[in-house]
Design a protein around this motif. Structure first.
Motif, PDB file in Angstrom:
ATOM      1  N   LEU A 115      -3.291  11.290 -39.186  1.00  0.00           N
ATOM      2  CA  LEU A 115      -2.481  10.176 -39.689  1.00  0.00           C
ATOM      3  C   LEU A 115      -3.145   9.535 -40.909  1.00  0.00           C
ATOM      4  O   LEU A 115      -2.465   9.187 -41.878  1.00  0.00           O
ATOM      5  CB  LEU A 115      -2.266   9.128 -38.594  1.00  0.00           C
ATOM      6  N   TYR A 116      -4.467   9.393 -40.856  1.00  0.00           N
ATOM      7  CA  TYR A 116      -5.189   8.888 -42.031  1.00  0.00           C
ATOM      8  C   TYR A 116      -4.962   9.813 -43.237  1.00  0.00           C
ATOM      9  O   TYR A 116      -4.733   9.364 -44.355  1.00  0.00           O
ATOM     10  CB  TYR A 116      -6.694   8.777 -41.747  1.00  0.00           C
ATOM     11  N   ALA A 117      -5.021  11.114 -42.984  1.00  0.00           N
ATOM     12  CA  ALA A 117      -4.842  12.082 -44.071  1.00  0.00           C
ATOM     13  C   ALA A 117      -3.433  12.024 -44.656  1.00  0.00           C
ATOM     14  O   ALA A 117      -3.240  12.310 -45.845  1.00  0.00           O
ATOM     15  CB  ALA A 117      -5.124  13.499 -43.548  1.00  0.00           C
ATOM     16  N   GLU A 118      -2.452  11.631 -43.819  1.00  0.00           N
ATOM     17  CA  GLU A 118      -1.061  11.539 -44.302  1.00  0.00           C
ATOM     18  C   GLU A 118      -0.777  10.203 -44.981  1.00  0.00           C
ATOM     19  O   GLU A 118       0.329   9.984 -45.478  1.00  0.00           O
ATOM     20  CB  GLU A 118      -0.086  11.739 -43.127  1.00  0.00           C
ATOM     21  N   GLY A 119      -1.771   9.290 -44.996  1.00  0.00           N
ATOM     22  CA  GLY A 119      -1.593   8.026 -45.719  1.00  0.00           C
ATOM     23  C   GLY A 119      -1.291   6.819 -44.850  1.00  0.00           C
ATOM     24  O   GLY A 119      -0.967   5.752 -45.360  1.00  0.00           O
ATOM     25  N   PHE A 120      -1.415   6.944 -43.525  1.00  0.00           N
ATOM     26  CA  PHE A 120      -1.169   5.814 -42.635  1.00  0.00           C
ATOM     27  C   PHE A 120      -2.388   4.887 -42.611  1.00  0.00           C
ATOM     28  O   PHE A 120      -3.529   5.361 -42.644  1.00  0.00           O
ATOM     29  CB  PHE A 120      -0.872   6.306 -41.215  1.00  0.00           C
ATOM     30  N   THR A 121      -2.149   3.578 -42.531  1.00  0.00           N
ATOM     31  CA  THR A 121      -3.268   2.621 -42.512  1.00  0.00           C
ATOM     32  C   THR A 121      -3.562   2.115 -41.103  1.00  0.00           C
ATOM     33  O   THR A 121      -4.659   1.632 -40.833  1.00  0.00           O
ATOM     34  CB  THR A 121      -2.952   1.413 -43.419  1.00  0.00           C
ATOM     35  N   THR A 122      -2.584   2.206 -40.191  1.00  0.00           N
ATOM     36  CA  THR A 122      -2.790   1.732 -38.810  1.00  0.00           C
ATOM     37  C   THR A 122      -2.971   2.919 -37.863  1.00  0.00           C
ATOM     38  O   THR A 122      -2.419   2.946 -36.759  1.00  0.00           O
ATOM     39  CB  THR A 122      -1.593   0.866 -38.359  1.00  0.00           C
ATOM     40  N   SER A 123      -3.743   3.900 -38.307  1.00  0.00           N
ATOM     41  CA  SER A 123      -3.858   5.163 -37.567  1.00  0.00           C
ATOM     42  C   SER A 123      -4.452   4.994 -36.176  1.00  0.00           C
ATOM     43  O   SER A 123      -4.023   5.664 -35.234  1.00  0.00           O
ATOM     44  CB  SER A 123      -4.717   6.155 -38.361  1.00  0.00           C
ATOM     45  N   LYS A 124      -5.445   4.106 -36.040  1.00  0.00           N
ATOM     46  CA  LYS A 124      -6.144   3.999 -34.754  1.00  0.00           C
ATOM     47  C   LYS A 124      -5.198   3.555 -33.638  1.00  0.00           C
ATOM     48  O   LYS A 124      -5.141   4.164 -32.564  1.00  0.00           O
ATOM     49  CB  LYS A 124      -7.330   3.034 -34.878  1.00  0.00           C
ATOM     50  N   SER A 125      -4.428   2.499 -33.882  1.00  0.00           N
ATOM     51  CA  SER A 125      -3.526   2.003 -32.839  1.00  0.00           C
ATOM     52  C   SER A 125      -2.377   2.992 -32.597  1.00  0.00           C
ATOM     53  O   SER A 125      -1.965   3.199 -31.449  1.00  0.00           O
ATOM     54  CB  SER A 125      -2.961   0.635 -33.231  1.00  0.00           C
ATOM     55  N   LEU A 126      -1.867   3.610 -33.658  1.00  0.00           N
ATOM     56  CA  LEU A 126      -0.771   4.577 -33.503  1.00  0.00           C
ATOM     57  C   LEU A 126      -1.239   5.814 -32.736  1.00  0.00           C
ATOM     58  O   LEU A 126      -0.493   6.379 -31.934  1.00  0.00           O
ATOM     59  CB  LEU A 126      -0.232   4.987 -34.875  1.00  0.00           C
ATOM     60  N   ALA A 127      -2.497   6.237 -32.974  1.00  0.00           N
ATOM     61  CA  ALA A 127      -3.041   7.408 -32.276  1.00  0.00           C
ATOM     62  C   ALA A 127      -3.132   7.138 -30.776  1.00  0.00           C
ATOM     63  O   ALA A 127      -2.814   8.003 -29.948  1.00  0.00           O
ATOM     64  CB  ALA A 127      -4.410   7.759 -32.841  1.00  0.00           C
ATOM     65  N   LYS A 128      -3.565   5.916 -30.403  1.00  0.00           N
ATOM     66  CA  LYS A 128      -3.658   5.564 -28.973  1.00  0.00           C
ATOM     67  C   LYS A 128      -2.279   5.586 -28.322  1.00  0.00           C
ATOM     68  O   LYS A 128      -2.105   6.107 -27.220  1.00  0.00           O
ATOM     69  CB  LYS A 128      -4.288   4.175 -28.823  1.00  0.00           C
ATOM     70  N   LYS A 129      -1.282   5.026 -29.026  1.00  0.00           N
ATOM     71  CA  LYS A 129       0.080   4.989 -28.474  1.00  0.00           C
ATOM     72  C   LYS A 129       0.638   6.396 -28.302  1.00  0.00           C
ATOM     73  O   LYS A 129       1.235   6.723 -27.274  1.00  0.00           O
ATOM     74  CB  LYS A 129       0.989   4.172 -29.393  1.00  0.00           C
ATOM     75  N   MET A 130       0.430   7.231 -29.302  1.00  0.00           N
ATOM     76  CA  MET A 130       0.989   8.587 -29.246  1.00  0.00           C
ATOM     77  C   MET A 130       0.300   9.411 -28.159  1.00  0.00           C
ATOM     78  O   MET A 130       0.953  10.164 -27.429  1.00  0.00           O
ATOM     79  CB  MET A 130       0.837   9.261 -30.611  1.00  0.00           C
ATOM     80  N   THR A 131      -1.018   9.268 -28.032  1.00  0.00           N
ATOM     81  CA  THR A 131      -1.760   9.995 -26.991  1.00  0.00           C
ATOM     82  C   THR A 131      -1.271   9.574 -25.608  1.00  0.00           C
ATOM     83  O   THR A 131      -1.029  10.413 -24.725  1.00  0.00           O
ATOM     84  CB  THR A 131      -3.267   9.722 -27.112  1.00  0.00           C
ATOM     85  N   THR A 132      -1.121   8.266 -25.410  1.00  0.00           N
ATOM     86  CA  THR A 132      -0.634   7.749 -24.116  1.00  0.00           C
ATOM     87  C   THR A 132       0.769   8.274 -23.829  1.00  0.00           C
ATOM     88  O   THR A 132       1.075   8.688 -22.697  1.00  0.00           O
ATOM     89  CB  THR A 132      -0.617   6.206 -24.140  1.00  0.00           C
ATOM     90  N   LEU A 133       1.633   8.269 -24.856  1.00  0.00           N
ATOM     91  CA  LEU A 133       3.010   8.740 -24.673  1.00  0.00           C
ATOM     92  C   LEU A 133       3.035  10.204 -24.247  1.00  0.00           C
ATOM     93  O   LEU A 133       3.761  10.579 -23.318  1.00  0.00           O
ATOM     94  CB  LEU A 133       3.798   8.552 -25.980  1.00  0.00           C
ATOM     95  N   TYR A 134       2.224  11.028 -24.883  1.00  0.00           N
ATOM     96  CA  TYR A 134       2.220  12.462 -24.553  1.00  0.00           C
ATOM     97  C   TYR A 134       1.656  12.700 -23.153  1.00  0.00           C
ATOM     98  O   TYR A 134       2.147  13.570 -22.429  1.00  0.00           O
ATOM     99  CB  TYR A 134       1.429  13.246 -25.612  1.00  0.00           C
ATOM    100  N   HIS A 135       0.626  11.928 -22.758  1.00  0.00           N
ATOM    101  CA  HIS A 135       0.086  12.069 -21.394  1.00  0.00           C
ATOM    102  C   HIS A 135       1.151  11.684 -20.359  1.00  0.00           C
ATOM    103  O   HIS A 135       1.308  12.365 -19.340  1.00  0.00           O
ATOM    104  CB  HIS A 135      -1.153  11.194 -21.219  1.00  0.00           C
ATOM    105  N   LEU A 136       1.886  10.603 -20.633  1.00  0.00           N
ATOM    106  CA  LEU A 136       2.922  10.158 -19.699  1.00  0.00           C
ATOM    107  C   LEU A 136       4.067  11.164 -19.625  1.00  0.00           C
ATOM    108  O   LEU A 136       4.620  11.417 -18.546  1.00  0.00           O
ATOM    109  CB  LEU A 136       3.450   8.779 -20.123  1.00  0.00           C
ATOM    110  N   MET A 137       4.433  11.746 -20.767  1.00  0.00           N
ATOM    111  CA  MET A 137       5.505  12.746 -20.763  1.00  0.00           C
ATOM    112  C   MET A 137       5.095  13.972 -19.954  1.00  0.00           C
ATOM    113  O   MET A 137       5.900  14.529 -19.211  1.00  0.00           O
ATOM    114  CB  MET A 137       5.864  13.145 -22.209  1.00  0.00           C
ATOM    115  N   MET A 138       3.845  14.395 -20.095  1.00  0.00           N
ATOM    116  CA  MET A 138       3.351  15.549 -19.326  1.00  0.00           C
ATOM    117  C   MET A 138       3.413  15.274 -17.825  1.00  0.00           C
ATOM    118  O   MET A 138       3.729  16.156 -17.031  1.00  0.00           O
ATOM    119  CB  MET A 138       1.915  15.889 -19.734  1.00  0.00           C
ATOM    120  N   GLN A 139       3.102  14.031 -17.439  1.00  0.00           N
ATOM    121  CA  GLN A 139       3.035  13.697 -16.012  1.00  0.00           C
ATOM    122  C   GLN A 139       4.407  13.423 -15.408  1.00  0.00           C
ATOM    123  O   GLN A 139       4.668  13.811 -14.261  1.00  0.00           O
ATOM    124  CB  GLN A 139       2.147  12.463 -15.819  1.00  0.00           C
ATOM    125  N   GLN A 140       5.306  12.762 -16.157  1.00  0.00           N
ATOM    126  CA  GLN A 140       6.518  12.214 -15.543  1.00  0.00           C
ATOM    127  C   GLN A 140       7.787  13.013 -15.819  1.00  0.00           C
ATOM    128  O   GLN A 140       8.717  12.954 -15.023  1.00  0.00           O
ATOM    129  CB  GLN A 140       6.712  10.763 -16.012  1.00  0.00           C
TER     130      GLN A 140
END
Length: 265
Positions: free
Chosen positions: A27-52
């Motif tokens: 995300l940093y490489a693509e020009g995003f400035t809020t990469s850290k918080s977005l990465a946490k949200k996306m990781t959590t979303l993918y873990h939840l999708m895998m489980q539920q």
């Protein structure tokens, strides 16, 4: 293992990739400035999708799927730098994942996204000209203009824009052939009307189970040491040498089989 046997083997170790860190860096490489918080949200979303979400053969929540979403997010960021970053990522996740989910999983998927991205509304993309062309094409073929079929045509178009290869899966008489036929005809119709961004489509259909495996891809003759092109290899060569701007769709229309599908890689 015995020491003499262990000496013949090369030791190696493997570890699970840190998905969150990979997402953040990309995300940093693509020009995003809020990469850290977005990465946490996306990781959590993918873990939840895998489980539920339900377990389906065509669901993929691995690194390949994540990379496709991030590439799409980068393209959206470059096309509209003023759009909010969480909206860009949310739209990318929705556009890249929604087409493959079965109807029973969609409410749960939407609920997970609204929980992780509260108050974020994704703007609806207007495909006015394309939607009109799809509806006209359905009417001309004597088919009912069912919103679900029109929506699937648009989803197929969106998937085609972001991936080199796509798979349409579903039961017999589920509308798979109708979707790609109507979409190809609608795009050709828009090209005739000189609508910008659309090219005529030339579909080439091959039944992968109609010929032996060696005749599909080609084979190397161990006696004469000569290579003989298969049906797919010859068609691919012809398509690549054609310099017209038309879109060439190479369609493998048949049951998915490990023998022929693996060689696609």
């Amino acid at each position: 293992l015995p020491e003499n046997l262990k000496a013949l083997l090369r030791p190696m170790s493997m570890m699970a990739p840190d998905i969150s860190l990979i997402i953040e860096i990309m995300l940093y490489a693509e020009g995003f400035t809020t990469s850290k918080s977005l990465a946490k949200k996306m990781t959590t979303l993918y873990h939840l999708m895998m489980q539920q979400l339900s377990k389906q053969d065509h669901y993929d929540f691995g690194l390949r799927s994540v990379k496709s979403v991030l590439n799409q997010a980068g393209a959206l960021k470059r096309s509209d730098p003023e759009m909010a970053e969480d909206v860009i990522l949310l739209r990318s996740i929705r556009d890249m994942n929604a087409p493959k989910f079965i109807a029973q999983d969609m409410p749960l998927f939407n609920a997970l996204m609204s929980d992780l991205f509260p108050g974020t509304d994704v703007p609806t993309v207007d495909y006015g000209k394309l939607q009109e062309a799809i509806e006209e094409e359905l009417a001309e073929r004597g088919l009912q203009v069912v919103p679900a079929v029109v929506f699937k045509c648009i989803q197929t178009y969106e998937s085609k824009l972001t991936r080199h290869g796509n798979m349409l899966v579903g039961p017999s008489l589920g509308g798979k052939s109708t979707v790609w036929n109507v979409l190809a005809a609608a795009m050709s119709r828009l090209r005739k009307a000189e609508v910008e961004g659309f090219q005529a489509v030339r579909p080439i259909v091959i039944n992968p189970k109609a010929v032996p495996y060696a005749n599909l891809y080609g084979e190397y003759d161990l006696q004469t040491f000569e290579w003989t092109d298969g049906v797919l290899a010859k068609v691919m060569r012809d398509v690549c040498s054609d310099e017209r701007p038309d879109e060439k769709w190479l369609l493998m229309d048949g049951p998915v089989d490990t023998l022929w599908i693996e060689s696609m890689n």
